[in-house]
Enzyme design. Structure first.
Site, PDB file in Angstrom:
ATOM      1  N   ASP A 291       0.848  -1.192   0.000  1.00 37.88           N
ATOM      2  CA  ASP A 291       0.000   0.000   0.000  1.00 37.88           C
ATOM      3  C   ASP A 291       0.884   1.242   0.000  1.00 37.88           C
ATOM      4  OD1 ASP A 291      -2.904   1.136   0.794  1.00 37.88           O
ATOM      5  OD2 ASP A 291      -1.365   2.226   1.911  1.00 37.88           O
TER       6      ASP A 291
ATOM      7  N   TYR B 157       2.907   9.754   0.170  1.00 38.95           N
ATOM      8  CA  TYR B 157       3.896   9.131   1.062  1.00 38.95           C
ATOM      9  C   TYR B 157       5.320   9.278   0.534  1.00 38.95           C
ATOM     10  CZ  TYR B 157      -0.199   6.430   2.749  1.00 38.95           C
ATOM     11  OH  TYR B 157      -1.429   6.033   3.216  1.00 38.95           O
TER      12      TYR B 157
ATOM     13  N   LYS C   1      -2.764   5.921  -4.183  1.00 36.60           N
ATOM     14  CA  LYS C   1      -3.863   6.851  -3.889  1.00 36.60           C
ATOM     15  C   LYS C   1      -3.703   8.186  -4.597  1.00 36.60           C
ATOM     16  CE  LYS C   1      -3.959   4.712   0.656  1.00 36.60           C
ATOM     17  NZ  LYS C   1      -2.563   4.299   0.814  1.00 36.60           N
TER      18      LYS C   1
ATOM     19  N   HIS D  46      -7.561   9.572  -1.777  1.00 36.46           N
ATOM     20  CA  HIS D  46      -6.864   9.540  -0.486  1.00 36.46           C
ATOM     21  C   HIS D  46      -7.671  10.202   0.637  1.00 36.46           C
ATOM     22  CE1 HIS D  46      -2.533   9.353   1.260  1.00 36.46           C
ATOM     23  NE2 HIS D  46      -3.412   9.185   2.210  1.00 36.46           N
TER      24      HIS D  46
END
Length: 319
Positions: A52, A57, A87, A120
């Site tokens: 994931d 990130y 996302k 997200h």
């Protein structure tokens, strides 16, 4: 310890099955490329097949490098053995920016498609936002859910992703989305653990055929937004002790027994393996009852992350 076989499940409108445990790659502070890549390769060796990530990130590139390396080393025979979730970041949550954002993520990941693409956050952020908390209220905008979802559906129709879904959506937001969606969301990835059990949202999603994926399954200890309320919970500790398990394993097993999938993050080799060692035992009815009675507290609050603006407080209040 050998490689753990992680069970797979069907999730709604997604074209393929999803491993019930995925490895999260969000690190606070972010890990450097080599550290992240090494941890992902270690996880593949331990049996993880679901990873994931998210544009926000900054871990798409190391994940892409690790996948390429795993294929070179023969740790996986083909890309199809892996399930990759990424996302759509809130700064790109406008209809005409979504397919390009998806393609940018694919380029970072060195992949032709992902298996799951999620919205997200249930807000849009203006391009001026460079850090959190956000400096000005006018930088936070409501999501035009109808047009955003149309572009998410286009990503699926173009074959850029096998499935589309959302993250951090309340029953209210899902209701709004389902009113116009041609393809219903396959997944809603939300904070869930024994201290935030999401009972109402789970019932709603079950009724609508939306699969729940749990992030912060262990309370996101050692992050800005998390704490040790799960790992340090007396009830979980007592159950763990009596079963010869860790509190983390008890929490993850409890989640698995609720029929949700789990995104767990550890770059520690031993914990990485412990986190998937939950399939050959189960909680007793009495243990499950004790967990069901734990006092509830939400950990992830937009007012804390983005700022205490009206729009954030409203989202935080929704169930």
């Amino acid at each position: 310890m050998g490689v753990t076989q992680i069970p797979e499940i069907s999730v709604g409108s997604c074209d393929r099955t999803m491993p019930v445990i995925g490895m999260g790659t969000s690190a606070d502070p972010p890990a450097d490329l080599e550290t992240a890549k090494a941890a992902i390769l270690e996880a593949i060796g331990a049996g993880y097949r679901h990873f994931d990530t998210a544009f926000a990130y900054g871990s798409e590139k190391p994940l892409g490098e690790a996948i390429a390396e795993a294929l070179r080393l023969g740790l996986v025979k083909s890309r199809d053995e892996l399930f990759i979730t990424t996302k759509l970041w809130s700064s790109f949550a406008e209809k005409d920016m979504i397919v390009p954002a998806m393609k940018m993520s694919l380029s970072n990941l060195q992949l032709e498609y992902v298996d799951m693409y999620l919205i997200h956050w249930p807000v849009r952020l203006s391009k001026e936002v460079k850090k959190m908390p956000v400096e000005k209220r006018e930088y936070i905008l409501p999501l035009d859910l109808k047009s955003v979802w149309e572009a998410m559906e286009e990503c699926k129709n173009l074959g850029l992703t096998k499935g589309i879904g959302v993250s951090n959506f309340s029953c209210k937001k899902l209701e709004e989305l389902l009113a116009t969606a041609k393809i219903p969301p396959a997944v809603n990835q939300v904070e869930m653990n024994p201290i935030w059990q999401q009972k109402q949202l789970r019932e709603y999603c079950n009724a609508k055929g939306i699969h729940i994926s749990a992030y912060s399954p262990l309370g996101a200890n050692n992050t800005k937004w998390g704490d040790n309320r799960v790992i340090g919970c007396n009830v979980l500790e007592e159950i763990a002790k009596s079963r010869g398990k860790t509190s983390a394993q008890v929490s993850l097993r409890w989640l698995y027994e609720q029929g949700v999938s789990i995104v767990t993050k550890s770059y520690n080799k031993q914990r990485m393996r412990e986190n998937v060692d939950i399939f050959d035992w189960s909680l007793t009815e009495e243990e499950s009852k004790r967990i069901a009675q734990l006092p509830q507290k939400k950990g992830v609050l937009y007012a804390n992350i983005i700022g205490p603006y009206d729009i954030c407080l409203e989202i935080d209040a929704e169930i």
